[in-house]
Design an enzyme around this catalytic site. Structure first.
Site, PDB file in Angstrom:
ATOM      1  N   GLY A 125       0.825  -1.214   0.000  1.00  0.00           N
ATOM      2  CA  GLY A 125       0.000   0.000   0.000  1.00  0.00           C
ATOM      3  C   GLY A 125       0.856   1.259   0.000  1.00  0.00           C
ATOM      4  N   ILE A 126       1.793   1.344   0.926  1.00  0.00           N
ATOM      5  CA  ILE A 126       2.647   2.532   1.014  1.00  0.00           C
ATOM      6  C   ILE A 126       3.712   2.493  -0.074  1.00  0.00           C
ATOM      7  CG2 ILE A 126       4.379   3.661   2.481  1.00  0.00           C
ATOM      8  CD1 ILE A 126       2.583   2.958   4.906  1.00  0.00           C
ATOM      9  N   ASP A 144       9.979  -6.518  -4.813  1.00  0.00           N
ATOM     10  CA  ASP A 144       9.057  -7.174  -3.888  1.00  0.00           C
ATOM     11  C   ASP A 144       9.170  -8.667  -4.114  1.00  0.00           C
ATOM     12  OD1 ASP A 144       6.619  -7.848  -2.259  1.00  0.00           O
ATOM     13  OD2 ASP A 144       6.265  -5.692  -2.412  1.00  0.00           O
ATOM     14  N   ASP A 174      13.506 -11.114  -2.498  1.00  0.00           N
ATOM     15  CA  ASP A 174      13.103 -11.441  -1.125  1.00  0.00           C
ATOM     16  C   ASP A 174      14.165 -10.870  -0.195  1.00  0.00           C
ATOM     17  OD1 ASP A 174      12.635 -12.531   1.358  1.00  0.00           O
ATOM     18  OD2 ASP A 174      12.222 -14.550   0.613  1.00  0.00           O
ATOM     19  N   TYR A 204       6.584  -6.353  16.788  1.00  0.00           N
ATOM     20  CA  TYR A 204       6.585  -5.303  15.763  1.00  0.00           C
ATOM     21  C   TYR A 204       7.216  -4.027  16.310  1.00  0.00           C
ATOM     22  CZ  TYR A 204       4.804  -1.981  12.294  1.00  0.00           C
ATOM     23  OH  TYR A 204       4.695  -0.991  11.326  1.00  0.00           O
TER      24      TYR A 204
HETATM   25  N1  LIG Z   1       0.003   0.892   7.114  1.00  0.00           N
HETATM   26  C1  LIG Z   1       0.292   1.540   8.238  1.00  0.00           C
HETATM   27  O1  LIG Z   1      -0.582   2.080   8.929  1.00  0.00           O
HETATM   28  C2  LIG Z   1       1.726   1.633   8.696  1.00  0.00           C
HETATM   29  C3  LIG Z   1       2.021   2.384   9.841  1.00  0.00           C
HETATM   30  C4  LIG Z   1       3.331   2.489  10.271  1.00  0.00           C
HETATM   31  C5  LIG Z   1       4.334   1.856   9.567  1.00  0.00           C
HETATM   32  N2  LIG Z   1       4.029   1.120   8.467  1.00  0.00           N
HETATM   33  C6  LIG Z   1       5.137   0.467   7.751  1.00  0.00           C
HETATM   34  O2  LIG Z   1       5.130   0.870   6.410  1.00  0.00           O
HETATM   35  C7  LIG Z   1       5.679  -0.161   5.590  1.00  0.00           C
HETATM   36  C8  LIG Z   1       4.733  -0.476   4.451  1.00  0.00           C
HETATM   37  O3  LIG Z   1       3.489  -0.878   4.998  1.00  0.00           O
HETATM   38  P1  LIG Z   1       2.194  -1.152   4.100  1.00  0.00           P
HETATM   39  O4  LIG Z   1       1.041  -0.692   4.887  1.00  0.00           O
HETATM   40  O5  LIG Z   1       2.431  -0.638   2.740  1.00  0.00           O
HETATM   41  O6  LIG Z   1       2.182  -2.744   4.145  1.00  0.00           O
HETATM   42  P2  LIG Z   1       1.858  -3.773   2.953  1.00  0.00           P
HETATM   43  O7  LIG Z   1       1.651  -5.095   3.625  1.00  0.00           O
HETATM   44  O8  LIG Z   1       0.780  -3.229   2.079  1.00  0.00           O
HETATM   45  O9  LIG Z   1       3.221  -3.783   2.108  1.00  0.00           O
HETATM   46  C9  LIG Z   1       4.389  -4.446   2.543  1.00  0.00           C
HETATM   47  C10 LIG Z   1       5.071  -5.018   1.307  1.00  0.00           C
HETATM   48  O10 LIG Z   1       6.270  -5.667   1.762  1.00  0.00           O
HETATM   49  C11 LIG Z   1       6.439  -6.835   0.986  1.00  0.00           C
HETATM   50  N3  LIG Z   1       7.282  -7.820   1.672  1.00  0.00           N
HETATM   51  C12 LIG Z   1       7.006  -8.468   2.820  1.00  0.00           C
HETATM   52  N4  LIG Z   1       7.966  -9.365   3.066  1.00  0.00           N
HETATM   53  C13 LIG Z   1       8.868  -9.273   2.055  1.00  0.00           C
HETATM   54  C14 LIG Z   1      10.063  -9.956   1.734  1.00  0.00           C
HETATM   55  N5  LIG Z   1      10.534 -10.936   2.500  1.00  0.00           N
HETATM   56  N6  LIG Z   1      10.744  -9.598   0.619  1.00  0.00           N
HETATM   57  C15 LIG Z   1      10.264  -8.614  -0.203  1.00  0.00           C
HETATM   58  N7  LIG Z   1       9.117  -7.944   0.037  1.00  0.00           N
HETATM   59  C16 LIG Z   1       8.429  -8.278   1.158  1.00  0.00           C
HETATM   60  C17 LIG Z   1       5.021  -7.379   0.798  1.00  0.00           C
HETATM   61  O11 LIG Z   1       4.960  -8.290  -0.281  1.00  0.00           O
HETATM   62  C18 LIG Z   1       4.232  -6.092   0.576  1.00  0.00           C
HETATM   63  O12 LIG Z   1       4.120  -5.783  -0.788  1.00  0.00           O
HETATM   64  C19 LIG Z   1       5.936  -1.341   6.519  1.00  0.00           C
HETATM   65  O13 LIG Z   1       7.299  -1.337   6.904  1.00  0.00           O
HETATM   66  C20 LIG Z   1       5.044  -1.050   7.710  1.00  0.00           C
HETATM   67  O14 LIG Z   1       5.520  -1.640   8.886  1.00  0.00           O
HETATM   68  C21 LIG Z   1       2.748   0.990   8.017  1.00  0.00           C
END
Ligand SMILES: NC(=O)c1ccc[n+]([C@@H]2O[C@H](COP(=O)([O-])OP(=O)(O)OC[C@H]3O[C@@H](n4cnc5c(N)ncnc54)[C@H](O)[C@@H]3O)[C@@H](O)[C@H]2O)c1
Length: 243
Positions: free
Chosen positions: A18-19, A38, A55, A151
């Site tokens: 998402g981000i 990814d 990965d 986390y």
């Molecule tokens: N969404 C929120 O509210 C929020 C808040 C604070 C921090 N974050 C942080 O922001 C970042 C992005 O979050 P998001 O909401 O987009 O999450 P998301 O789950 O939508 O995206 C995470 C991405 O990481 C990839 N990923 C996971 N394991 C992997 C691996 N081993 N190798 C390669 N890619 C891998 C996944 O395939 C996914 O596309 C994360 O680090 C999360 O902890 C998110």
């Protein structure tokens, strides 16, 4: 949109998320050449992004991508680490250590590994910038009502890593900073509807953050506008951590 990032090559890890996907869109809009890395979702990445499977828990996979990015082009590749996984429904006193290991393998070890390999290449190829996505949950707050001790610990470590690398690499032309989001409107959070009321009550701005608002902070820290920012952690949390 200004061309602040024209002529820059930037790799985004977690680019299908998402981000991560909002970050790719913003960096493209600002003129960068964007590599979306990814382990899944490569076919969902937007036009203009070069999608590459990686990965970040696998040393060979990360080394292979770095080698590929520099094979025919010696210009530096900056890095955004947006991959991350969450556990938030297990009490600490019964935490299975394999779950602890799974979260740490991505959120800390994987981020460390990509910083190490992309950072080493940046040191060799003229410098650049790294932005790690940490979280308000790392240092600023302990979120409730969910229980997410692993986390939170992993994200505190990302912040400490960011500061450490900023000191080690600053004099050699590599800037390392972090963006720490609060609750952002992503599919991940959309599922936890029972907690939304409490989360939003505690957020002075009274809403979720938008992925574009996180992406804007990332673009700023990558750009020369942030040329004197080193080891900083930019909170994008609607004020949540103040209350
Ligand atoms: N969404 C929120 O509210 C929020 C808040 C604070 C921090 N974050 C942080 O922001 C970042 C992005 O979050 P998001 O909401 O987009 O999450 P998301 O789950 O939508 O995206 C995470 C991405 O990481 C990839 N990923 C996971 N394991 C992997 C691996 N081993 N190798 C390669 N890619 C891998 C996944 O395939 C996914 O596309 C994360 O680090 C999360 O902890 C998110």
């Amino acid at each position: 949109m200004q061309d602040r990032l024209a002529d820059r090559r930037i790799a985004v890890v977690g680019a299908a998320g998402g981000i991560g996907s909002a970050i790719c869109t913003r960096l493209l809009d600002e003129g960068a050449t964007v590599y979306g890395l990814d382990r899944q979702g490569l076919d969902t990445m937007q036009q203009g992004v070069t999608a590459i499977e990686m990965d970040l828990t696998d040393e060979g996979s990360v080394a292979g991508v770095v080698e590929r990015l520099y094979r025919n082009d010696a210009s530096p590749v900056s890095l955004v680490n947006s991959a991350g996984i969450v556990e938030n429904d297990v009490a600490a006193e019964v935490m299975p250590m394999d779950l602890f290991d799974r979260v740490m393998a991505v959120n800390l070890r994987g981020v460390y590994l990509t910083c190490r390999d992309f950072g080493a290449a940046l040191l060799e190829h003229g410098g650049g910038a790294i932005v790690n996505i940490a979280s308000m949950s790392g240092n600023a707050v302990v979120n409730v009502p969910q229980r997410q001790s692993v986390y939170n610990s992993s994200k505190a470590a990302v912040s400490a890593l960011t500061r450490s690398l900023a000191v080690e690499w600053g004099a050699r032309g590599v800037r390392v900073n972090a963006v720490s989001p609060g609750y952002v409107d992503t599919p991940l959070n959309a599922l936890k509807t029972s907690m939304h009321g409490e989360w939003l009550d505690r957020t002075p701005l009274g809403r979720f953050g938008r992925v574009q608002e996180v992406a804007a902070a990332v673009a700023y820290l990558l750009s020369d506008d942030a040329a004197f920012c080193q080891g900083t952690e930019l909170l994008v949390d609607g004020g949540y951590s103040l209350v």
